[in-house]
Design an enzyme around this catalytic site. Structure first.
Site, PDB file in Angstrom:
ATOM      1  N   ASP A 299      -9.711   3.082   2.353  1.00 44.34           N
ATOM      2  CA  ASP A 299      -9.657   2.628   3.741  1.00 44.34           C
ATOM      3  C   ASP A 299     -10.102   3.739   4.691  1.00 44.34           C
ATOM      4  O   ASP A 299     -10.693   3.475   5.740  1.00 44.34           O
ATOM      5  CB  ASP A 299      -8.233   2.209   4.126  1.00 44.34           C
ATOM      6  CG  ASP A 299      -7.817   0.907   3.487  1.00 44.34           C
ATOM      7  OD1 ASP A 299      -8.691   0.126   3.097  1.00 44.34           O
ATOM      8  OD2 ASP A 299      -6.599   0.672   3.382  1.00 44.34           O
TER       9      ASP A 299
ATOM     10  N   LYS B  89       0.806  -1.226   0.000  1.00 44.49           N
ATOM     11  CA  LYS B  89       0.000   0.000   0.000  1.00 44.49           C
ATOM     12  C   LYS B  89       0.840   1.277   0.000  1.00 44.49           C
ATOM     13  O   LYS B  89       0.439   2.285  -0.583  1.00 44.49           O
ATOM     14  CB  LYS B  89      -0.957   0.007   1.187  1.00 44.49           C
ATOM     15  CG  LYS B  89      -2.044  -1.046   1.087  1.00 44.49           C
ATOM     16  CD  LYS B  89      -2.998  -0.950   2.255  1.00 44.49           C
ATOM     17  CE  LYS B  89      -4.039  -2.058   2.179  1.00 44.49           C
ATOM     18  NZ  LYS B  89      -5.045  -1.942   3.247  1.00 44.49           N
TER      19      LYS B  89
END
Length: 306
Positions: free
Chosen positions: A102, A66
């Protein structure tokens, strides 16, 4: 032509996102296929180059990529820029845009955890990976005034604190050493505890001893199952929640980015429940373990898209 969406991570066999996203595509009769790509860090750049092709709608990014994927993007959204992590990729022609859904998923989970209570202002966060970054940024946006981050490798937590120095200039954001006595002391002064590590994914381990958990905490574990931490916290009288709400809503946000259509939340939730009933277990980010820090950041759990 069937469009392709891929989850790029290492490993990805644990993923719940495939069932959730494919169910959404099928229900809305979108001709798309969700694939799992297990790619170690050395192969990440090649994987990102491949998704520039016209047969791809985009991608999800999960452990441990990520943060690594950020410099490979042509453009970053505000959330991806602010967190330094991306879990969703969309295409603009051959240009790639990095998003961090997220953050949105965490904000929904936090609201659900707090319920009708007044939003707290102090939090303890365990973990400093991609998921931890989304959590801290979400807490900053929610107006928290003090956030303490613990990570087994202190320098990773310190690096995350430095990353948020500007956006958190109005508040007390600090990293502390991972010692039980220090964690216990901080928990006695806080209202919210968030586990963004994968401790508890396998076995009966908890990042916090049961006797250190006060009875009035709000506890969110980003792992998608009832962990030892959640069981101990609930026994102590805490309000608890696992990572499924965050996973569902970050996935729904990604679906809309790829398709331009509202996500069928109930369908996706049912698919998640079905996958979980078949024994699939997953954490929201980088696994804890004995891997080298370069390959797998220690105790950083991270974020959904897994």
């Amino acid at each position: 032509m069937t469009k392709r969406i891929v989850l790029i991570g290492h490993p990805v066999a644990h993923s719940l996102s495939g069932a959730m996203q494919q169910a959404a595509f099928d229900t809305l009769k979108i001709d798309a296929r969700y694939e799992l790509w297990d790619r170690p860090p050395i192969e990440l750049a090649d994987a990102i180059a491949e998704i520039r092709g016209s047969d791809f709608l985009g991608a999800n990014i999960t452990i441990p990529h990520k943060e690594r994927v950020v410099p490979m993007m042509d453009r970053l959204t505000e959330e991806a820029q602010a967190t330094g992590a991306a879990n969703t990729v969309t295409r603009e022609g051959k240009r790639l845009v990095g998003h961090n859904t997220d953050v949105a998923g965490f904000e929904v989970a936090l609201d659900a955890l707090v319920g009708r209570q007044k939003m707290p202002r102090h939090a303890v966060v365990l973990g400093a990976g991609g998921g931890g970054r989304a959590v801290v940024y979400g807490l900053i946006r929610a107006g928290f005034q003090r956030i303490v981050v613990f990570n087994r490798h202190l320098h990773r937590a310190e690096g995350m604190v430095r990353h948020f120095a500007r956006s958190a200039s109005h508040m007390d954001l600090r990293a502390m050493p991972w010692h039980e006595s220090i964690i216990e002391s901080e928990l006695a002064k806080t209202k919210v505890l968030i586990n963004a590590t994968s401790i508890g994914l396998d076995g009966d381990e908890s990042p916090v001893p049961a006797e250190a958990i006060p009875g009035d905490l709000l506890v969110l574990d980003l792992i998608y199952q009832r962990t030892r931490l959640l069981s101990d916290a609930e026994a102590a009288g805490c309000i608890v929640q696992d990572g499924e709400t965050m996973l569902l809503h970050q996935g729904a946000a990604a679906f809309t980015l790829w398709t331009g259509q509202p996500a069928p939340l109930e369908v996706m939730a049912d698919a998640l429940a079905g996958a979980r009933s078949e024994g699939i277990r997953s954490a929201e980010g980088e696994p804890a373990g004995e891997a080298t820090e370069e390959a797998v950041p220690d105790e950083t759990a991270a974020a959904p898209a897994s």
